[in-house]
Write an enzyme that holds these catalytic residues in place. Structure first.
Site, PDB file in Angstrom:
ATOM      1  CB  CYS A  90      -0.898   0.001   1.226  1.00  0.00           C
ATOM      2  SG  CYS A  90      -1.847   1.541   1.391  1.00  0.00           S
ATOM      3  CG  ASP A 133      -2.330  -3.966  -0.610  1.00  0.00           C
ATOM      4  OD1 ASP A 133      -3.078  -4.041   0.381  1.00  0.00           O
ATOM      5  OD2 ASP A 133      -1.907  -2.884  -1.068  1.00  0.00           O
ATOM      6  CB  VAL A 143       5.078 -12.872 -21.634  1.00  0.00           C
ATOM      7  CG1 VAL A 143       3.894 -13.663 -21.076  1.00  0.00           C
ATOM      8  CG2 VAL A 143       6.013 -12.451 -20.508  1.00  0.00           C
ATOM      9  CD  GLU A 144      10.612 -17.686 -19.561  1.00  0.00           C
ATOM     10  OE1 GLU A 144      10.329 -18.803 -19.072  1.00  0.00           O
ATOM     11  OE2 GLU A 144      11.047 -16.733 -18.891  1.00  0.00           O
ATOM     12  CB  SER A 145       5.969 -18.893 -17.756  1.00  0.00           C
ATOM     13  OG  SER A 145       6.899 -19.941 -17.866  1.00  0.00           O
ATOM     14  CG  HIS A 185      -5.552  -3.093  -4.768  1.00  0.00           C
ATOM     15  ND1 HIS A 185      -4.397  -3.163  -4.027  1.00  0.00           N
ATOM     16  CD2 HIS A 185      -6.544  -3.416  -3.907  1.00  0.00           C
ATOM     17  CE1 HIS A 185      -4.674  -3.517  -2.782  1.00  0.00           C
ATOM     18  NE2 HIS A 185      -5.977  -3.675  -2.680  1.00  0.00           N
ATOM     19  CD  GLU A 186      -8.002   0.736  -7.711  1.00  0.00           C
ATOM     20  OE1 GLU A 186      -9.075   0.708  -7.105  1.00  0.00           O
ATOM     21  OE2 GLU A 186      -6.911   0.983  -7.129  1.00  0.00           O
TER      22      GLU A 186
END
Length: 162
Positions: free
Chosen positions: A53, A60, A75-77, A94-95
């Site tokens: 936060c 969070d 994308v490579e994991s 969060h957003e």
């Protein structure tokens, strides 16, 4: 047996993995989609996402769902895992975290379509679940993104006391 992909990704199979302690999109790696002639979803379920936060510094926790329809690059994991880990000490709402993830992945891959959904655990009795998406401009995927956004919560999940 060496694969063409070995030239594109460097984190996977590395015996020395560095975990960035701060937000770091530079760890993301992409490779060539072997099936660009087909539309298909790739979905990542990331149940151990952590950020801070920006006001209180408290952690969070969230499950992040990333779903995309690749175009030429994917994308490579392992690099995605390291990238998401880099949010651990990053202070953002969060957003903002979900929008940053979407922006960074769009920049990396230029996918046909992508969505990022964060399902955060409650703090103070409220959970926040930001959903962001993107469809490649001036293609059918732009309209697809609009439709999915409008219909996103038409059939809400059954909350399982998370």
């Amino acid at each position: 047996m060496h694969h063409e992909r070995d030239k594109e990704v460097h984190q996977l199979g590395s015996t020395h993995t560095e975990y960035s302690q701060n937000y770091d999109p530079s760890v993301l790696e992409a490779f060539e989609n072997q099936h660009p002639y087909r539309n298909y979803f790739v979905k990542f379920n990331c149940p151990e996402f952590t950020s801070l936060c920006p006001k209180t510094g408290q952690p969070d926790f969230a499950t992040i769902y990333i779903s995309y329809i690749p175009d030429k690059r994917m994308v490579e994991s392992k690099s995605l895992k390291l990238y998401l880990f880099s949010f651990r000490n990053h202070g953002d709402f969060h957003e903002d975290c979900m929008n940053k993830i979407l922006n960074d992945l769009v920049e990396l891959m230029d996918p046909r379509y992508i969505e990022v959904w964060g399902k955060f655990t409650p703090r103070g009795g409220i959970s926040i679940d930001p959903y962001v998406n993107y469809g490649k401009p001036e293609t059918k995927w732009e309209r697809f993104a609009e439709q999915r956004l409008v219909q996103h919560d038409l059939y809400p999940e059954t909350i399982d006391n998370r």
